[in-house]
Design a protein around this motif. Structure first.
Motif, PDB file in Angstrom:
ATOM      1  N   ASN A   1       0.819  -1.190   0.000  1.00  0.00           N
ATOM      2  CA  ASN A   1       0.000   0.000   0.000  1.00  0.00           C
ATOM      3  C   ASN A   1       0.869   1.263   0.000  1.00  0.00           C
ATOM      4  O   ASN A   1       1.852   1.364   0.746  1.00  0.00           O
ATOM      5  CB  ASN A   1      -0.902  -0.020   1.238  1.00  0.00           C
ATOM      6  N   PHE A   2       0.477   2.246  -0.835  1.00  0.00           N
ATOM      7  CA  PHE A   2       1.258   3.467  -0.990  1.00  0.00           C
ATOM      8  C   PHE A   2       1.456   4.183   0.340  1.00  0.00           C
ATOM      9  O   PHE A   2       2.566   4.590   0.686  1.00  0.00           O
ATOM     10  CB  PHE A   2       0.566   4.381  -1.995  1.00  0.00           C
ATOM     11  N   TRP A   3       0.384   4.326   1.120  1.00  0.00           N
ATOM     12  CA  TRP A   3       0.476   5.081   2.367  1.00  0.00           C
ATOM     13  C   TRP A   3       1.295   4.339   3.416  1.00  0.00           C
ATOM     14  O   TRP A   3       1.956   4.963   4.259  1.00  0.00           O
ATOM     15  CB  TRP A   3      -0.919   5.410   2.892  1.00  0.00           C
ATOM     16  N   LEU A   4       1.279   3.010   3.382  1.00  0.00           N
ATOM     17  CA  LEU A   4       2.138   2.242   4.281  1.00  0.00           C
ATOM     18  C   LEU A   4       3.614   2.457   3.933  1.00  0.00           C
ATOM     19  O   LEU A   4       4.476   2.558   4.823  1.00  0.00           O
ATOM     20  CB  LEU A   4       1.794   0.753   4.205  1.00  0.00           C
ATOM     21  N   GLN A   5       3.899   2.512   2.626  1.00  0.00           N
ATOM     22  CA  GLN A   5       5.270   2.787   2.208  1.00  0.00           C
ATOM     23  C   GLN A   5       5.734   4.156   2.703  1.00  0.00           C
ATOM     24  O   GLN A   5       6.846   4.301   3.222  1.00  0.00           O
ATOM     25  CB  GLN A   5       5.366   2.744   0.686  1.00  0.00           C
ATOM     26  N   ILE A   6       4.867   5.161   2.555  1.00  0.00           N
ATOM     27  CA  ILE A   6       5.217   6.514   2.980  1.00  0.00           C
ATOM     28  C   ILE A   6       5.426   6.562   4.494  1.00  0.00           C
ATOM     29  O   ILE A   6       6.397   7.149   4.996  1.00  0.00           O
ATOM     30  CB  ILE A   6       4.122   7.517   2.554  1.00  0.00           C
ATOM     31  N   ALA A   7       4.505   5.928   5.244  1.00  0.00           N
ATOM     32  CA  ALA A   7       4.615   5.932   6.702  1.00  0.00           C
ATOM     33  C   ALA A   7       5.885   5.207   7.165  1.00  0.00           C
ATOM     34  O   ALA A   7       6.585   5.677   8.081  1.00  0.00           O
ATOM     35  CB  ALA A   7       3.378   5.278   7.317  1.00  0.00           C
ATOM     36  N   GLY A   8       6.170   4.073   6.524  1.00  0.00           N
ATOM     37  CA  GLY A   8       7.375   3.331   6.883  1.00  0.00           C
ATOM     38  C   GLY A   8       8.642   4.124   6.593  1.00  0.00           C
ATOM     39  O   GLY A   8       9.582   4.140   7.401  1.00  0.00           O
ATOM     40  N   LEU A   9       8.667   4.802   5.449  1.00  0.00           N
ATOM     41  CA  LEU A   9       9.826   5.621   5.100  1.00  0.00           C
ATOM     42  C   LEU A   9       9.998   6.755   6.094  1.00  0.00           C
ATOM     43  O   LEU A   9      11.124   7.044   6.537  1.00  0.00           O
ATOM     44  CB  LEU A   9       9.656   6.174   3.683  1.00  0.00           C
ATOM     45  N   TRP A  10       8.897   7.412   6.452  1.00  0.00           N
ATOM     46  CA  TRP A  10       8.969   8.534   7.403  1.00  0.00           C
ATOM     47  C   TRP A  10       9.494   8.058   8.758  1.00  0.00           C
ATOM     48  O   TRP A  10      10.314   8.722   9.394  1.00  0.00           O
ATOM     49  CB  TRP A  10       7.592   9.161   7.555  1.00  0.00           C
ATOM     50  N   LEU A  11       9.036   6.886   9.207  1.00  0.00           N
ATOM     51  CA  LEU A  11       9.502   6.336  10.475  1.00  0.00           C
ATOM     52  C   LEU A  11      11.004   6.067  10.440  1.00  0.00           C
ATOM     53  O   LEU A  11      11.748   6.450  11.349  1.00  0.00           O
ATOM     54  CB  LEU A  11       8.738   5.054  10.792  1.00  0.00           C
ATOM     55  N   LEU A  12      11.453   5.402   9.378  1.00  0.00           N
ATOM     56  CA  LEU A  12      12.881   5.097   9.263  1.00  0.00           C
ATOM     57  C   LEU A  12      13.722   6.368   9.174  1.00  0.00           C
ATOM     58  O   LEU A  12      14.789   6.474   9.788  1.00  0.00           O
ATOM     59  CB  LEU A  12      13.124   4.219   8.032  1.00  0.00           C
ATOM     60  N   ALA A  13      13.233   7.345   8.402  1.00  0.00           N
ATOM     61  CA  ALA A  13      13.964   8.603   8.266  1.00  0.00           C
ATOM     62  C   ALA A  13      14.035   9.332   9.602  1.00  0.00           C
ATOM     63  O   ALA A  13      15.077   9.912   9.958  1.00  0.00           O
ATOM     64  CB  ALA A  13      13.298   9.489   7.214  1.00  0.00           C
ATOM     65  N   GLY A  14      12.939   9.309  10.370  1.00  0.00           N
ATOM     66  CA  GLY A  14      12.933   9.964  11.670  1.00  0.00           C
ATOM     67  C   GLY A  14      13.913   9.331  12.631  1.00  0.00           C
ATOM     68  O   GLY A  14      14.620  10.028  13.373  1.00  0.00           O
ATOM     69  N   VAL A  15      13.988   7.999  12.631  1.00  0.00           N
ATOM     70  CA  VAL A  15      14.942   7.301  13.500  1.00  0.00           C
ATOM     71  C   VAL A  15      16.376   7.631  13.084  1.00  0.00           C
ATOM     72  O   VAL A  15      17.236   7.913  13.919  1.00  0.00           O
ATOM     73  CB  VAL A  15      14.692   5.783  13.452  1.00  0.00           C
ATOM     74  N   MET A  16      16.637   7.585  11.785  1.00  0.00           N
ATOM     75  CA  MET A  16      17.980   7.894  11.281  1.00  0.00           C
ATOM     76  C   MET A  16      18.399   9.310  11.671  1.00  0.00           C
ATOM     77  O   MET A  16      19.526   9.544  12.134  1.00  0.00           O
ATOM     78  CB  MET A  16      18.017   7.737   9.762  1.00  0.00           C
ATOM     79  N   MET A  17      17.487  10.271  11.503  1.00  0.00           N
ATOM     80  CA  MET A  17      17.817  11.655  11.840  1.00  0.00           C
ATOM     81  C   MET A  17      17.969  11.853  13.342  1.00  0.00           C
ATOM     82  O   MET A  17      18.716  12.735  13.787  1.00  0.00           O
ATOM     83  CB  MET A  17      16.755  12.595  11.284  1.00  0.00           C
ATOM     84  N   SER A  18      17.294  11.041  14.152  1.00  0.00           N
ATOM     85  CA  SER A  18      17.490  11.120  15.604  1.00  0.00           C
ATOM     86  C   SER A  18      18.912  10.718  15.971  1.00  0.00           C
ATOM     87  O   SER A  18      19.556  11.363  16.813  1.00  0.00           O
ATOM     88  CB  SER A  18      16.472  10.218  16.325  1.00  0.00           C
TER      89      SER A  18
END
Length: 260
Positions: free
Chosen positions: A2-19
């Motif tokens: 699902n497109f929105w699951l992909q976006i949410a997963g990417l945002w989560l990973l990006a947020g962790v990486m930036m933390s």
């Protein structure tokens, strides 16, 4: 997927990486790592969307190679600068303006995580493209080759100029920098049109235009040219003012005559 699951997963990973990036800059007082992580995140998202997309193999494979290679080149170039030089003047000024507030830096790093998601939208469009068009794939590869080659040459010309102590306090006018004050930004912007070509035929092809449009807005008015030129005026003064008067801001063009 699902497109929105992909976006949410990417945002989560990006947020962790930036933390983790925020923690790194807190220990070393060097926020330049945010640029390295942004390049890694955007390039990595191209590969992830290519692998998880349901579009045709050819545009997805091309996306993985072009987007991944672009991100790797930019990240390694920026990492060389971050680990070998003091904190960029732009971030030094932010640190002074924010009086060292780590919460503001944390918010800044998380904003960059959101930008990774924004700039990944063209990749999502390509990953859902069911059409294999060899001419458009060839056009995308040609745009990518020209843009990455141009940005690499501009980066090397600037690095060579800055490495010479005799050039301290002077604006670089060597090579591509004679025709544009920001040739690296120009080729970075051009690079995003490659994904517009790859997305043609996708049901969400319009999302691919987010790349060149948003990149131009950020480079021209928000985080690219304004910050870079403000810092250049601080460090190079009148020489940079003369450079501004004679040289095109972004799109390469023949320089004007210098003032007598």
């Amino acid at each position: 997927m699902n497109f929105w699951l992909q976006i949410a997963g990417l945002w989560l990973l990006a947020g962790v990486m930036m933390s983790f990036g925020w923690l790194w800059q807190r220990r070393r007082c060097n926020a330049g790592i945010v640029d390295v992580l942004w390049a890694c995140g955007v390039g990595g998202s191209a590969v992830c969307f290519a692998l998880s997309g349901d579009g045709a193999i050819a545009p997805r494979a091309t996306l993985a190679v072009l987007g991944g290679s672009w991100g790797w080149r930019l990240a390694t170039h920026l990492w060389t600068r971050v680990r070998g030089e003091p904190e960029d003047g732009r971030y030094q000024n932010l640190r002074a303006h924010w009086q060292g507030s780590q919460w503001r830096f944390f918010a800044f790093f998380q904003f960059q995580a959101a930008l990774i998601v924004l700039f990944a939208l063209p990749f999502a469009a390509v990953a859902r493209n069911p059409v294999t068009s060899i001419p458009w794939i060839a056009m995308a590869v040609a745009i990518w080759l020209v843009s990455v080659a141009g940005e690499t040459v501009a980066d090397r010309q600037l690095a060579r100029f800055r490495a010479d102590p005799a050039n301290h306090g002077r604006a670089c006018r060597d090579g591509l920098w004679r025709y544009s004050r920001h040739p690296n930004y120009f080729f970075e912007w051009i690079h995003w049109f490659a994904y517009v070509c790859l997305a043609l035929g996708s049901p969400i092809a319009w999302l691919a235009w987010a790349g060149p449009l948003v990149m131009y807005v950020f480079l021209r008015w928000i985080s690219g040219i304004p910050y870079t030129e403000t810092q250049a005026l601080r460090s190079r003064g009148d020489d940079y003012r003369a450079y501004q008067r004679s040289t095109s801001m972004l799109i390469p063009w023949f320089p004007k005559r210098s003032d007598p």
